[in-house]
Scaffold this active site. Structure first.
Site, PDB file in Angstrom:
ATOM      1  N   GLY A  80      -3.777  -4.172   6.080  1.00  0.00           N
ATOM      2  CA  GLY A  80      -2.764  -3.847   7.081  1.00  0.00           C
ATOM      3  C   GLY A  80      -3.088  -2.526   7.749  1.00  0.00           C
ATOM      4  N   LYS A 108      -2.866   4.865  -2.589  1.00  0.00           N
ATOM      5  CA  LYS A 108      -3.807   5.663  -1.824  1.00  0.00           C
ATOM      6  C   LYS A 108      -4.203   6.847  -2.702  1.00  0.00           C
ATOM      7  CE  LYS A 108      -4.015   3.650   2.237  1.00  0.00           C
ATOM      8  NZ  LYS A 108      -5.298   3.203   2.807  1.00  0.00           N
ATOM      9  N   LYS A 149      -1.040  -1.063  -4.435  1.00  0.00           N
ATOM     10  CA  LYS A 149      -2.247  -0.292  -4.092  1.00  0.00           C
ATOM     11  C   LYS A 149      -1.841   1.151  -3.867  1.00  0.00           C
ATOM     12  CE  LYS A 149      -4.667  -0.045   0.309  1.00  0.00           C
ATOM     13  NZ  LYS A 149      -5.251  -0.867   1.388  1.00  0.00           N
ATOM     14  N   LYS A 203      -9.586  -7.066   8.004  1.00  0.00           N
ATOM     15  CA  LYS A 203      -8.575  -6.591   8.950  1.00  0.00           C
ATOM     16  C   LYS A 203      -8.955  -7.122  10.317  1.00  0.00           C
ATOM     17  CE  LYS A 203      -7.164  -2.278   6.710  1.00  0.00           C
ATOM     18  NZ  LYS A 203      -7.463  -0.827   6.619  1.00  0.00           N
ATOM     19  N   SER A 224       0.871  -1.164   0.000  1.00  0.00           N
ATOM     20  CA  SER A 224       0.000   0.000   0.000  1.00  0.00           C
ATOM     21  C   SER A 224       0.914   1.222   0.000  1.00  0.00           C
ATOM     22  CB  SER A 224      -0.868  -0.028   1.258  1.00  0.00           C
ATOM     23  OG  SER A 224      -1.630   1.147   1.357  1.00  0.00           O
ATOM     24  N   ASP A 269      -7.095   2.919  -3.045  1.00  0.00           N
ATOM     25  CA  ASP A 269      -7.835   2.988  -1.777  1.00  0.00           C
ATOM     26  C   ASP A 269      -8.105   4.449  -1.441  1.00  0.00           C
ATOM     27  OD1 ASP A 269      -8.924   2.696   0.730  1.00  0.00           O
ATOM     28  OD2 ASP A 269      -7.195   1.668   1.628  1.00  0.00           O
TER      29      ASP A 269
HETATM   30  O1  OSB Z   1      -7.167   1.699   4.571  1.00  0.00           O
HETATM   31  O2  OSB Z   1      -5.903   0.030   4.312  1.00  0.00           O
HETATM   32  C1  OSB Z   1      -6.116   1.128   4.830  1.00  0.00           C
HETATM   33  C2  OSB Z   1      -3.037   2.200   6.850  1.00  0.00           C
HETATM   34  C3  OSB Z   1      -3.627   2.852   7.899  1.00  0.00           C
HETATM   35  C4  OSB Z   1      -5.003   2.966   7.913  1.00  0.00           C
HETATM   36  C5  OSB Z   1      -5.766   2.431   6.885  1.00  0.00           C
HETATM   37  C6  OSB Z   1      -5.182   1.749   5.846  1.00  0.00           C
HETATM   38  C7  OSB Z   1      -3.780   1.670   5.820  1.00  0.00           C
HETATM   39  C8  OSB Z   1      -3.034   1.055   4.730  1.00  0.00           C
HETATM   40  C9  OSB Z   1      -1.651   0.573   5.041  1.00  0.00           C
HETATM   41  O3  OSB Z   1      -3.428   0.985   3.582  1.00  0.00           O
HETATM   42  C10 OSB Z   1      -1.508  -0.880   4.940  1.00  0.00           C
HETATM   43  C11 OSB Z   1      -0.182  -1.328   5.508  1.00  0.00           C
HETATM   44  O4  OSB Z   1       0.800  -1.264   4.778  1.00  0.00           O
HETATM   45  O5  OSB Z   1      -0.141  -1.723   6.688  1.00  0.00           O
HETATM   46 MG    MG Z   2      -8.304   0.540   3.214  1.00  0.00          MG
END
Ligand code: OSB
Ligand code: MG
Length: 373
Positions: free
Chosen positions: A290, A163, A161, A262, A135, A188
């Protein structure tokens, strides 16, 4: 088995790189760890609540209080103290799922150690390796983003992914797709769009994303269903899915075609397994999300991802993407094929670096079960 004591710790851990989503930036993680002791063994769980209640209603501080004042007394009074019993034991407390997950998951780890089996086996998992994606947070520039994507791909990650949010979407997808036309790409939004953005979101279709994660409100199914009807791209729900019942509602309403599981968001392994089974029966693929976890939460995500219907690469990636030093030994590594090998030793399969944990601890409280009876 009777729990002897529970130690709650808050660790202060600096991320190697700040992580930016549509709701904010994280540099310093306040990691809350629950250690449950019995018969000379320790089970460990991690609370994935954020420093602020931005992703969900919970925060490190609300979880701290909830665990100490509500969950620990309920658990100590319980007859059968296994992880699988936690949903029932904690039922009087409404919500606070990340706090509950920290304690429940520690009990699963403990039970696996007592039985001498790997945690993934106790959960019903079968995979020897899990598929990894990354991510990538919102970046200060497109150049920076291209560098990040390039290095993740060269490390072998199987899915990227991105953001996104209004103003950091079309141009970015264009740049990444232009350079890498065939990689598995998703995005995302963490609820950054509204239904009036429907036209705009349909224009994402041309980038052939594997999914758009949580485009709309964090508590919504209905408007996601309306949006999904208009999109070729699959919607994946993250924030909206709190439990199995939400999962059934989302599938029934066709609010999404993919679900992100999650552990913290759904309240622990028991509910995560229930969601996994419900999606599997209905042909909806899932993957493990995550929350910038330390090695403890990460080891639990690995174990969870071994269940059969975790058929898409997750956000579970190498320790070194987050931490200069992780609190587990060995740290989590990803092969050049973009896979994590699942450990086969009892429990979580990674040792706790207790010295490092102690050094990073900024707050600690030990509750002896005897003191509460
Ligand atoms: O929406 O998946 C999410 C991190 C913090 C809060 C929300 C999200 C995320 C990530 C990071 O996308 C995922 C990771 O690398 O742990
Ligand atoms: Mg997410």
């Amino acid at each position: 088995m009777k729990i002897e004591s529970i130690v709650l710790r808050e660790l202060s851990m600096s991320l190697i790189n700040p992580f930016t989503t549509s709701f904010g930036e994280t540099r310093e993680r306040r990691v809350l760890l629950a250690e449950v002791r019995a018969e000379g063994l320790s089970g460990w769980g991690e609370c994935t609540a954020g420093e602020h209640p931005y992703f969900s209603e919970e925060s490190t501080d609300t979880a701290w209080i909830t665990i100490l004042q509500e969950l620990v007394p309920l658990l100590v009074a319980a007859e059968d103290q296994r992880g699988g019993k936690c949903p029932e034991i904690f039922r009087p407390v409404r919500g606070h799922r990340m706090a509950k997950a920290a304690v429940e998951n520690a009990l699963w780890d403990l039970e696996a150690q007592m039985r001498g089996v790997p945690l993934y086996e106790l959960l019903g998992g079968t995979r020897e390796t899990i598929a990894c994606g990354v991510s990538i947070g919102i970046q200060p520039s497109l150049e920076k983003l291209m560098d990040k994507v390039g290095s993740a791909l060269s490390e072998g990650y199987q899915r990227i992914k991105l953001k996104c949010k209004p103003g950091w979407d079309i141009q970015m997808f264009e740049a990444v797709r232009h350079r890498w036309p065939n990689i598995v790409l998703s995005c995302d939004a963490n609820s950054a769009y509204r239904l009036r953005d429907t036209e705009h979101l349909t224009s994402f279709d041309r980038f052939h994303l594997l999914m758009i994660e949580q485009p709309l409100w964090a508590d919504d199914f209905y408007f996601h269903a309306m949006l999904q009807q208009r999109l070729d791209t699959s919607i994946c729900l993250d924030e909206s899915i709190r439990n199995r019942r939400d999962t059934l509602a989302a599938i029934e309403m066709e609010s999404c075609r993919i679900i992100n599981i999650k552990l913290g968001r759904v309240g622990g392994f028991s509910e995560a397994i229930a969601i996994h089974n419900a999606t599997q029966e209905r042909g909806i693929p899932v993957w493990c999300g995550g929350m910038l976890e330390s090695g403890i939460g990460r080891s639990h995500n690995i174990a969870m991802s071994t269940l059969e219907n975790f058929s898409l690469p997750g956000d579970v990636s190498a320790s070194s993407r987050y931490w200069a030093e992780d609190i587990i030994e060995p740290e989590v590594t990803v092969s050049s094929a973009g896979e994590i090998r699942v450990p086969n030793t009892p429990g979580r399969g990674f040792e706790i670096r207790t010295d490092l944990v102690e050094r990073l601890t900024v707050r600690k409280e030990e509750i002896k079960a005897m003191a509460l009876v």
